[in-house]
Enzyme design. Structure first.
Site, mmCIF file in Angstrom:
data_model
loop_
_atom_site.group_PDB
_atom_site.id
_atom_site.type_symbol
_atom_site.label_atom_id
_atom_site.label_comp_id
_atom_site.label_asym_id
_atom_site.label_seq_id
_atom_site.Cartn_x
_atom_site.Cartn_y
_atom_site.Cartn_z
ATOM 1 N N THR A 90 15.124 -23.257 8.968
ATOM 2 C CA THR A 90 15.471 -22.219 9.934
ATOM 3 C C THR A 90 15.863 -22.699 11.335
ATOM 4 O OG1 THR A 90 14.083 -20.691 8.745
ATOM 5 C CG2 THR A 90 14.648 -20.083 11.005
ATOM 6 N N HIS B 22 20.319 -20.457 5.487
ATOM 7 C CA HIS B 22 20.120 -21.205 4.240
ATOM 8 C C HIS B 22 19.889 -20.228 3.098
ATOM 9 C CE1 HIS B 22 15.910 -20.120 4.636
ATOM 10 N NE2 HIS B 22 15.925 -20.595 5.873
#
Ligand SMILES: *[C@@H]1O[C@H](CO)[C@@H](O)[C@H](O)[C@H]1NC(C)=O
Ligand SMILES: *[C@@H]1O[C@H](CO)[C@@H](O)[C@H](O)[C@H]1NC(C)=O
Ligand SMILES: *[C@@H]1O[C@H](CO)[C@@H](O)[C@H](O)[C@H]1NC(C)=O
Ligand SMILES: *[C@@H]1O[C@H](CO)[C@@H](O)[C@H](O)[C@H]1NC(C)=O
Ligand SMILES: *[C@@H]1O[C@H](CO)[C@@H](O)[C@H](O)[C@H]1NC(C)=O
Ligand SMILES: *[C@@H]1O[C@H](CO)[C@@H](O)[C@H](O)[C@H]1NC(C)=O
Length: 491
Positions: free
Chosen positions: A79, A254
């Site tokens: 992240t 992602h």
């Protein structure tokens, strides 16, 4: 007639070209003096969720603008690093946020997500300049302000600059209220309105970790995300200024992959915990040896693990663009997709059934990207580009001078109307003039052929001219016919 239809086809093509060129300049009631861009990230939104689950508002975005098949993200696929790459255009080795938890031997300091709110982590070198800062530093600075909500790094001064408006990460904030707030900032009076906004949302990542990418819970969470998106689209459509001026990019950091309890190792089972410290995890870990002389021995114990890639720092694949930073360990261990490595003291693995952070080339690690607004094509399913290319893309949309980054504008031109294939006005004028000239020539040729058809009569079809006969005329003169025959026989 064939020639005539050809003329019409030419004229038709000509007008199509003209219309398609002018389409990019819609009638705008209230024009913004600077371009507007809203960037939204849904954490852990895997590229293929919209194909697996029913998400009508996400689906509507492709018609409204562009859906990029997926984004090729950078290693490590987690992240904080990925979000910083998205807004700086830099690989992780360059911007220095190499994990959600990391050690810096120069600063002699450790950071995790909750303590990374210090400028020293984000300002490791002068290359790092988030797009929200670049926007505010542009030459027409008086009209430019940025507003950022919940995005990693948004509340931290980076190389001296913060966004004009920002709200610190707050897990209790609903996405709906974040959207309302950011649009409100766009609609402030001219002297205080923002022209760039960014919003981060923690879902569907949380659900992906707790329930996996394919689960009823994910179905539920994605439906909520889709409803929030529907609300945002409605708010934009209800406002002439936003509908006509606002560019929107919706993406993620992602993807997500299933992990099983049997696909997990504990570092302390393989290497002596008194010899190292480790940061990062769970898909990968940066291992720092307490003594440089132990690196080879630590490496030897890990190197034959079959489901893990283990590298000494110098051996980390160049394609990761990861190794050239002091915050990367002496040894990097990366799980093959779906395999986790647990560092000492990490208890987060206990409830994990989905994870990410693996090789950025793995399909399941790829995120979504949608874009719409005056800068983008409509109704386009586009080829992938990299997450480092987002910064040059946003710089272009915001009419900023391109800074040197690891991204490339040429990788994103295919989704931008500015670069519609050779539709520059000069070329368009030349094409139109050529078509008009061709039409004129064709027309002349057709007219000429047509007129020749009117006068040309084959010899056996000579026109007979009739007129009223008097009594003498027309009576058959046998004698003269006879004479003729005789004459012919004489010859
Ligand atoms: C422009 O504004 C007028 C009212 O001021 C409105 O009726 C019209 O629909 C607007 N045009 C567009 C294209 O939004
Ligand atoms: C998601 O839930 C809906 C019902 O709310 C169901 O019709 C659909 O099949 C589910 N999709 C998946 C992929 O489980
Ligand atoms: C970072 O956040 C913590 C609370 O989570 C706070 O105590 C600390 O003062 C903050 N540090 C900075 C530099 O803002
Ligand atoms: C390597 O593994 C062996 C066997 O478990 C252990 O005795 C040794 O301490 C380990 N070496 C290092 C450097 O951790
Ligand atoms: C792995 O490497 C260690 C250290 O070299 C060795 O002791 C061990 O037998 C190896 N294990 C396998 C399965 O090859
Ligand atoms: C990435 O960009 C930085 C800053 O321009 C540059 O120093 C670095 O060499 C680039 N990395 C690669 C792999 O090109």
């Amino acid at each position: 007639m064939v020639e005539q239809s050809l003329v019409y086809i030419y004229l038709f093509l000509c007008s199509i070209l003209f219309i398609s060129h002018t389409r990019s300049a819609p009638v705008i009631n209230e024009t913004s003096s600077v371009p507007l861009l809203l960037l939204i990230s849904f954490d852990g939104f895997r590229w293929d969720y919209p194909d697996i689950y029913k998400l009508p508002h996400f689906d509507s975005l492709q018609k409204r603008g562009v859906r990029v098949k997926h984004i090729d993200n950078s290693f490590a696929t987690v992240t904080f690093p990925s979000h910083y790459t998205m807004v700086t255009g830099l690989f992780e080795e360059t911007h220095g946020i190499v994990a959600n938890s990391m050690y810096d031997p120069v600063l002699k300091a450790v950071a995790d997500i909750s303590t990374m709110n210090d400028t020293k982590w984000w300002s490791q070198n002068a290359y790092s300049q988030p797009i929200w800062v670049s926007n505010q530093l542009a030459s027409d600075v008086l009209q430019r302000r940025s507003g950022v909500i919940d995005w990693p790094g948004s509340s931290v001064p980076i190389n001296g600059y913060r966004p004009y408006e920002y709200l610190d990460f707050d897990i209790t904030r609903s996405l709906d209220s974040a959207f309302r707030q950011i649009l409100k900032w766009f609609r402030e009076p001219a002297a205080s309105r923002i022209n760039f906004g960014a919003v981060y949302h923690a879902e569907p990542d949380v659900t992906g970790h707790l329930h996996g990418p394919i689960s009823p819970e994910m179905n539920e969470t994605l439906k909520k995300c889709d409803d929030y998106l529907g609300g945002l689209l409605q708010m934009i459509d209800d406002d002439d200024y936003l509908r006509q001026n606002l560019n929107v990019i919706i993406t993620s950091d992602h993807g997500m992959h299933d992990v099983e309890k049997t696909h997990r190792i504990f570092l302390v089972d393989y290497i002596d915990k008194s010899l190292f410290t480790a940061y990062g995890g769970r898909a990968f870990a940066n291992i720092f040896a307490n003594k440089a002389s132990d690196i080879d021995r630590l490496y030897a114990n890990l190197s034959n693990l079959t489901d893990y890639e283990v590298y000494k720092k110098s051996q980390i694949p160049v394609e990761y663009h990861y190794k050239s930073n002091v915050r990367v360990g002496d040894i990097l261990i990366v799980g093959k997709v779906g395999h986790d490595v647990i560092i000492p003291g990490d208890e987060t693995y206990a409830h994990i059934v989905g994870d990410h952070g693996y090789d950025n080339r793995a399909e399941s690690m790829h995120p979504i990207l949608y874009a719409f607004g005056p800068a983008f094509y409509q109704n386009l399913l586009a080829e992938p580009f990299r997450n480092v290319d987002l910064y040059p893309l946003m710089s272009h949309v915001l009419h900023l001078k391109q800074r040197p980054t690891n991204g490339s504008l040429s990788n994103v031109k295919h989704i931008l109307v500015d670069f519609r294939p050779e539709m520059s006005s000069t070329i368009l004028v030349i094409i139109c003039l050529t078509l008009v000239a061709l039409s004129a020539i064709l027309f002349t040729v057709c007219a000429w052929r047509h007129s020749r058809q009117l006068v040309y009569v084959p010899p056996d079809k000579v026109i007979v001219e009739y007129h009223r006969l008097n009594n003498q005329e027309g009576a058959f003169d046998y004698s003269s016919e006879g004479e003729d025959d005789i004459d012919n026989e004489k010859l």
